[in-house]
Design an enzyme around this catalytic site. Structure first.
Site, short mmCIF file in Angstrom:
data_model
loop_
_atom_site.label_atom_id
_atom_site.label_comp_id
_atom_site.label_asym_id
_atom_site.label_seq_id
_atom_site.Cartn_x
_atom_site.Cartn_y
_atom_site.Cartn_z
N GLU A 28 -5.74 7.94 -2.49
CA GLU A 28 -6.72 8.06 -3.56
C GLU A 28 -7.33 9.47 -3.50
O GLU A 28 -7.46 10.05 -2.42
CB GLU A 28 -7.81 7.01 -3.34
CG GLU A 28 -8.99 7.06 -4.30
CD GLU A 28 -10.10 6.09 -3.89
OE1 GLU A 28 -10.89 5.71 -4.77
OE2 GLU A 28 -10.18 5.71 -2.70
N CYS A 32 -8.23 1.46 -2.88
CA CYS A 32 -9.38 1.41 -2.00
C CYS A 32 -10.13 0.06 -2.05
O CYS A 32 -9.65 -0.93 -1.50
CB CYS A 32 -10.31 2.57 -2.32
SG CYS A 32 -11.38 3.06 -0.94
N LYS A 42 -8.11 2.11 -11.28
CA LYS A 42 -8.80 1.23 -10.33
C LYS A 42 -9.67 0.21 -11.05
O LYS A 42 -10.50 0.56 -11.90
CB LYS A 42 -9.66 2.09 -9.40
CG LYS A 42 -10.35 1.34 -8.27
CD LYS A 42 -11.14 2.34 -7.43
CE LYS A 42 -11.85 1.65 -6.28
NZ LYS A 42 -12.67 2.62 -5.51
#
Length: 264
Positions: free
Chosen positions: A40, A142, A106
């Site tokens: 990321e 994440c 995301k």
């Protein structure tokens, strides 16, 4: 299938970060990898402005990653930032290589541990998968790793491998949580987990970078039964490993958690 995990530490300079992509992708290609996964925020590390560098998927930074992938004949997954709604950006994973093109925004934003990602980042809408050499891969970023449903959704869509790219924030117990969560998601979804995080700046003498999440390292490739194939420490490093996606079918025959799952 031979894959590579590029545990890098990106900085503020997007051009310098492209050099990292070229360097590690070239090493992976020379080692025979078909896929190389970057963390990321490869485009620019957190703790710096994201709005001024966010660009569409056909912009100059993404186009250069696309050129690198083509020149090296390898598929690259790398974290970047694209324009979002209301002046925010999207935290995007770019997937590009010969015959492969996808992107994932995301879904779960990191409004936790005193950090509010939703102030500057616009959430994505849903799961994304891509196919490489006949194998389907799922994507995650994440904080997503704390939400099993995304990984099982990818698996139910046919994914045999889930990729999670991170810039994992440091803190008490956080590295242990990362290790545990990555292995748990492998078991939840009976997929290989390819987990690539930003390296730990303290391993290079840079010291902690303040409130913004940077990285703790500990990238890993984990089998569908939760066993690490490779597990890195904190320093920047490239790991190249071989996995056999066909073994996922054998695992699911023995441990059919996807088939047995009941929805309440």
């Amino acid at each position: 299938m031979r894959i590579a995990v590029a545990q890098v530490i990106s900085g503020a300079d997007t051009a310098a970060n492209l050099e990292l992509v070229w360097d590690y992708a070239a090493q992976a290609s020379n080692a025979g990898a078909r896929l190389v996964v970057f963390p990321e925020a490869t485009m620019r590390a957190f703790g710096h402005s994201l709005k001024d560098i966010a660009e569409p998927l056909d912009g100059p930074w993404a186009s250069e990653v696309r050129r690198i992938a083509k020149d090296l004949d390898i598929t690259i997954v790398a974290g970047m930032f694209t324009p979002g709604k209301d002046g925010r950006v999207r935290n995007t994973l770019l997937v590009t290589g010969p015959g492969v093109e996808a992107s994932y925004d995301k879904v779960h934003l990191f409004d936790a541990f005193g950090f509010t990602e939703s102030k500057t980042v616009d959430a994505g809408e849903g799961p994304v998968t891509f196919e490489l050499d006949g194998t389907l891969f799922g994507l995650a970023t994440c904080y997503d790793v704390r939400f099993p449903g995304l990984f099982t959704a990818n698996a139910n869509a046919g994914a045999r491998v889930n990729i999670v790219c991170a810039s994992w924030g440091a803190g008490e117990g956080k590295t242990e949580q990362w290790d545990l969560l990555v292995r748990a998601r492998a078991l939840d979804s009976t997929t290989y987990m390819v987990a690539c995080g930003q390296g730990d700046p303290e391993t290079t003498g840079a010291g902690p970078a303040g409130a913004a999440p940077t990285g703790v390292g500990h990238s890993a490739v984990v089998t569908p039964l939760g066993k690490p194939v490779v597990a890195l420490g904190g320093k920047p490093e490239l790991a190249v490993v071989d996995i056999d996606p066909a073994t996922v079918d054998d695992v699911r025959a023995t441990l059919p958690v996807l088939a047995n799952a009941r929805r309440f």
